[in-house]
Design a protein around this motif. Structure first.
Motif, PDB file in Angstrom:
ATOM      1  N   ARG A  42       0.835  -1.207   0.000  1.00  0.00           N
ATOM      2  CA  ARG A  42       0.000   0.000   0.000  1.00  0.00           C
ATOM      3  C   ARG A  42       0.864   1.250   0.000  1.00  0.00           C
ATOM      4  O   ARG A  42       0.587   2.220  -0.729  1.00  0.00           O
ATOM      5  N   LEU A  43       1.928   1.246   0.818  1.00  0.00           N
ATOM      6  CA  LEU A  43       2.799   2.416   0.899  1.00  0.00           C
ATOM      7  C   LEU A  43       3.436   2.750  -0.450  1.00  0.00           C
ATOM      8  O   LEU A  43       3.437   3.917  -0.873  1.00  0.00           O
ATOM      9  N   GLY A  45       2.410   1.878  -3.359  1.00  0.00           N
ATOM     10  CA  GLY A  45       1.363   2.288  -4.290  1.00  0.00           C
ATOM     11  C   GLY A  45       1.049   3.771  -4.158  1.00  0.00           C
ATOM     12  O   GLY A  45       0.918   4.492  -5.157  1.00  0.00           O
ATOM     13  N   GLU A  46       0.947   4.243  -2.911  1.00  0.00           N
ATOM     14  CA  GLU A  46       0.682   5.661  -2.667  1.00  0.00           C
ATOM     15  C   GLU A  46       1.842   6.529  -3.138  1.00  0.00           C
ATOM     16  O   GLU A  46       1.627   7.579  -3.770  1.00  0.00           O
ATOM     17  N   ARG A  47       3.064   6.100  -2.855  1.00  0.00           N
ATOM     18  CA  ARG A  47       4.236   6.904  -3.221  1.00  0.00           C
ATOM     19  C   ARG A  47       4.445   6.926  -4.742  1.00  0.00           C
ATOM     20  O   ARG A  47       4.780   7.974  -5.308  1.00  0.00           O
ATOM     21  N   ALA A  49       2.247   6.698  -7.034  1.00  0.00           N
ATOM     22  CA  ALA A  49       1.210   7.515  -7.670  1.00  0.00           C
ATOM     23  C   ALA A  49       1.584   8.990  -7.679  1.00  0.00           C
ATOM     24  O   ALA A  49       1.118   9.757  -8.534  1.00  0.00           O
ATOM     25  N   ARG A  50       2.441   9.400  -6.741  1.00  0.00           N
ATOM     26  CA  ARG A  50       2.852  10.807  -6.654  1.00  0.00           C
ATOM     27  C   ARG A  50       4.205  11.077  -7.292  1.00  0.00           C
ATOM     28  O   ARG A  50       4.630  12.226  -7.389  1.00  0.00           O
ATOM     29  N   ILE A  68       0.870  -1.797  -7.812  1.00  0.00           N
ATOM     30  CA  ILE A  68       0.638  -0.357  -7.666  1.00  0.00           C
ATOM     31  C   ILE A  68      -0.476   0.061  -8.623  1.00  0.00           C
ATOM     32  O   ILE A  68      -0.500  -0.346  -9.781  1.00  0.00           O
TER      33      ILE A  68
END
Length: 252
Positions: A42-43, A45-47, A49-50, A68
């Motif tokens: 999850r981490l 995937g969030e990173r 995306a940015r 991701i």
């Protein structure tokens, strides 16, 4: 003789299971391992995306990176073990990622400052000098690593008692990151429970996670495997402790 026959069947099955890639779905019902609380997939995937440009070092078969939801415009991965390369390229093709064959201790084949995010799950070693070089100023390294003493009980069941490798301590790894000029902003260790319900699962695990017992083979460790099988038959699942830590470091 029934125990021996069952043992032989389990051993034969353990030797026949393909171990390419980093997919552990085969172990369902045969072994379990607690997951760290931070949720690495999850981490990242969030990173990702940015991020504008991301790199996954020692991607294995690309299974975790493939989860991701949104890849950055530039996405690359490295892997050292040749059988994993085709698996990783297949898994990561939908994300448009390039996969490069790079030894675990080799220099990374990218220009200075190429990436604003570098990630790595369970790296064998980390070339922090190279991570720092390919990170852009302000970029981050995020990694879930195997900590000192992970699976000690299983290794000891095969080779006897031994001293854990202090080079795998979170503090030692954090020191290496700082020595390369990175600023460690997060360091979280956890001890987690693993269980093996039969010796066939042990064989597959040791063939797949090759650093647990270096140079493991069924032929070499047959007596220890039989003893472990008889222990599981008599006492229930064999338990061990896995140790993981999350490290995040930033380039000034």
């Amino acid at each position: 003789m029934a125990i021996m026959r069952n043992f032989e069947e389990l051993i034969a099955e353990g030797e026949s299971v393909p171990v390419e890639g980093w997919d552990f779905s085969w172990f369902a019902g045969r072994a379990t391992e607690q997951r760290p609380s931070w949720g690495y997939a999850r981490l990242i995937g969030e990173r990702m995306a940015r991020a504008a440009a991301g790199l996954d070092v020692q991607t294995g078969g690309g299974e975790v990176l493939a989860t991701i939801p949104q890849p950055p415009p530039l996405l690359a991965a490295t892997e050292s073990w040749e059988p994993n390369l085709a698996v990783a390229r297949r898994n990561l093709a939908p994300l448009g990622a390039s996969v490069h064959h790079v030894g675990n201790e080799d220099a990374l084949p990218f220009d200075d400052g190429t990436f604003d995010l570098v990630v790595s799950r369970h790296p064998v070693v980390t070339r922090f000098d190279e991570v720092a070089r390919v990170l852009a100023p302000g970029g981050s390294y995020l990694s879930q690593q195997v900590g000192m003493g992970s699976m000690h009980e299983l290794t000891a069941a095969m080779i006897g008692e031994f001293a854990d490798n202090e080079a795998r301590s979170p503090e030692r790894i954090a020191g290496e990151a700082e020595a390369a000029g990175l600023e460690v902003v997060d360091l979280r260790p956890e001890a987690l429970r693993a269980e093996f319900f039969d010796v066939g699962a042990v064989v597959v695990f040791l063939r797949k996670v090759i650093w647990t017992v270096p140079e493991f083979s069924v032929a070499r460790y047959r007596p220890q495997l039989l003893a472990l099988h008889e222990r599981i038959e008599a006492e229930g699942p064999f338990t061990a402790t896995t140790r993981r830590f999350l490290i995040e470091a930033r380039k000034p």
